[in-house]
Design a protein around this motif. Sequence first.
Motif, short mmCIF file in Angstrom:
data_model
loop_
_atom_site.label_atom_id
_atom_site.label_comp_id
_atom_site.label_asym_id
_atom_site.label_seq_id
_atom_site.Cartn_x
_atom_site.Cartn_y
_atom_site.Cartn_z
N PRO A 120 14.67 -17.92 -1.63
CA PRO A 120 14.17 -16.72 -2.45
C PRO A 120 14.87 -15.26 -2.24
O PRO A 120 15.31 -15.23 -1.08
N ARG A 121 14.60 -14.44 -3.30
CA ARG A 121 15.23 -13.23 -3.08
C ARG A 121 14.20 -12.47 -2.08
O ARG A 121 13.20 -12.68 -1.91
N ARG A 122 14.71 -11.44 -1.44
CA ARG A 122 13.95 -10.21 -0.75
C ARG A 122 13.77 -9.02 -1.29
O ARG A 122 14.80 -8.74 -2.15
N LYS A 123 13.14 -8.20 -1.04
CA LYS A 123 12.89 -6.92 -1.32
C LYS A 123 13.40 -5.96 -0.35
O LYS A 123 12.99 -6.02 0.77
N LEU A 124 14.01 -5.00 -0.72
CA LEU A 124 14.67 -3.82 0.19
C LEU A 124 13.65 -2.68 0.05
O LEU A 124 13.50 -1.91 -1.04
N TYR A 125 13.15 -2.20 1.12
CA TYR A 125 12.11 -1.04 1.06
C TYR A 125 12.88 0.22 1.61
O TYR A 125 13.67 0.02 2.57
N LYS A 126 12.66 1.45 1.14
CA LYS A 126 13.27 2.62 1.27
C LYS A 126 12.36 3.68 1.31
O LYS A 126 11.27 3.65 0.54
N LEU A 127 12.49 4.59 2.19
CA LEU A 127 11.71 5.71 2.22
C LEU A 127 11.94 6.77 1.35
O LEU A 127 13.02 7.15 1.13
N THR A 128 10.80 7.22 0.64
CA THR A 128 10.79 8.27 -0.46
C THR A 128 10.79 9.62 0.24
O THR A 128 10.52 9.76 1.45
N ARG A 129 11.00 10.57 -0.80
CA ARG A 129 10.78 11.94 0.00
C ARG A 129 9.65 12.27 0.46
O ARG A 129 9.14 12.74 1.43
N ARG B 132 0.78 -1.11 -0.07
CA ARG B 132 0.13 0.04 -0.11
C ARG B 132 0.84 1.17 -0.04
O ARG B 132 0.53 1.94 -0.89
N LEU B 133 1.91 1.20 0.89
CA LEU B 133 2.77 2.22 0.92
C LEU B 133 3.73 2.54 -0.42
O LEU B 133 3.59 3.67 -0.93
N GLU B 134 3.82 1.43 -0.90
CA GLU B 134 4.63 1.61 -2.20
C GLU B 134 3.71 2.09 -3.38
O GLU B 134 4.10 3.26 -4.20
N GLY B 135 2.56 1.70 -3.40
CA GLY B 135 1.35 2.36 -4.32
C GLY B 135 1.32 3.64 -4.23
O GLY B 135 1.01 4.36 -5.14
N GLN B 136 1.37 4.26 -2.89
CA GLN B 136 1.24 5.51 -2.56
C GLN B 136 2.48 6.37 -2.98
O GLN B 136 2.56 7.50 -2.71
N GLY B 137 3.37 5.79 -3.28
CA GLY B 137 4.87 6.45 -3.41
C GLY B 137 5.60 6.97 -2.02
O GLY B 137 6.43 7.60 -2.11
N LEU B 138 5.15 6.05 -1.03
CA LEU B 138 6.00 6.43 0.21
C LEU B 138 7.02 5.72 0.46
O LEU B 138 7.93 6.33 1.23
N VAL B 139 7.18 4.61 -0.01
CA VAL B 139 8.30 3.99 0.08
C VAL B 139 8.48 3.40 -1.47
O VAL B 139 7.65 3.08 -2.28
N SER B 140 9.93 3.15 -1.68
CA SER B 140 10.41 2.44 -2.91
C SER B 140 10.86 0.98 -2.51
O SER B 140 11.49 0.87 -1.58
N ALA B 141 10.82 0.18 -3.49
CA ALA B 141 11.32 -1.00 -3.28
C ALA B 141 12.25 -1.77 -4.39
O ALA B 141 11.73 -1.41 -5.70
#
Lengths: 256, 114
Positions: free
Chosen positions: B77-86, B56-65
Motif C-alpha cells: 500500500p501507499r504511504r503518506k509523506l509528512y512535512k513541517l508547515t510554517r 492530530r498535528l495535521e488537524g492543527q495545521g502543524l504538518v501537511s501530508a
Amino acid sequence: MNPTLDEQLRVTVERCVRPIRATHRRKDRMREELYAHLLALYEQQREVHDNDEAATTAAREQFGDPRDIRDDLQASVPRLERLACVRLHPDNAQWRRKPDESAFRYDLRTMAAVTTLAMGAYFVLVAIGHYTQVGAHRPRAMTAYLVTASLATAVSPILFMLNTAKRESLRKMGQAPWAAAVSTGATIFATALMLIAAITICYIINWTANAPVVALGSPFLLVPLLLLTPVLVEWQGRDSLRAARRFELWERLSLE
Amino acid sequence: MPDITGDRLRGHLDTMVLSVLERGPAHGLAIIQRIESAGSGLLHMKEGSLYPALYRLEGQGLVSAEWERDSGGRPGPRRKLYKLTRKGKAQLGRGRAEWETFVATIGPIVGGAT
C-alpha cells in the motif's frame, strides 16, 4: 507472505480502526497507512527471524496494543465529525430489508421514512421561526431564502445519519456497492423533496408579500444543496464502487 | 541506563515529531527511525501510537501530508509523506522553549541540587 499471516496484520489494523467514529474516507486512510506501516515492520522483522510467523508476531508486538491506538486515533478525529458519525443501530427493524421485500419497495419505504422524518424536523423549525421573532417581523424575500436555506442545511445531518443507518444495514447483508449508490441517491432525492416542501411552506405561511419573487428566487435554495451534496458524497467515502469494494474487504474481516 | 518507553514518551511525542520533520519530509516509519536513532537506542515507542499524533498535528495545521507519488519499486500500500508547515515551525520553536524551561526548572530538583 502467507495469506493467513497477512490477514493477521489486517486484523490488527482493523481492531484499531473499525470501532472508530469517523467518516469512511478518514478510516480508509487510517487503514492504508497503518497497514503499510505494519507490512514494513514485518519486512524488518523478517530479516531478524527465521520464519514468517515469528516475524508477524514481532511486528504486531512492535506496533502496539490496538486498544490504545484505537483510543488515540478516536481522539484525533474532530469532535463534530465524531458526532456526525454516531451510528444509528443498523439492526433496527425499520431499516432492515425484509426477506420477501423487493429492492424497489425497500428503497421506497426507507426513503419515505427518511423524507418524512426530515420534513417533520424541518416543519418544526419553520414553525418555531414563524411564531417567534422571525415571523413577527414578516421578513422580506431575501430573508425568507436565507432562513429556508439555513434550515435546509440544519436538517441535512438528519438525512445523513438516517442514510448511514440504511447503508450499514445493506452492508451487513453483503450489498456494499448497491448500498453506496442507493445511499447517495436517497440523500439527494430526500434533500430535493425537502427543498420543494420548503418552497411550498414559504408560500403557505406567506413569508413574503410577493410570492412570484420567491418562486423566481427559489433556485437560490439549491445553492446549499449543491454545496452540500458533494460534501456528503465525499464524506461517505463510498461514492465509487472501487471505494466500496475496498471498504468491504476490510469490514469483512472477522475480529473474533 | 533503562529504556524510555510508553507514557514518558507520549507527553513529548508531538514536539519530537515536529523536530524530526524539521530535517525534511518523511513517512511514518522514517519518522520513528529518526526518533529512535536520535535517542541512542534508548527510546522505544509502540509504533502505532505515532499515527494519532500525526493526524492530530495535521488537524492543527502543524504538518501537511500527501500520498507518496513514487514508491521506489516498493510493493504494497501507499504511504503518506509528512512535512513541517510554517505554523509547525513556529510551534516547534515554542515547544523547544517550553522544554528548556522544563529542564531548567525540574532538572535541579530531580538532580538533588536544591
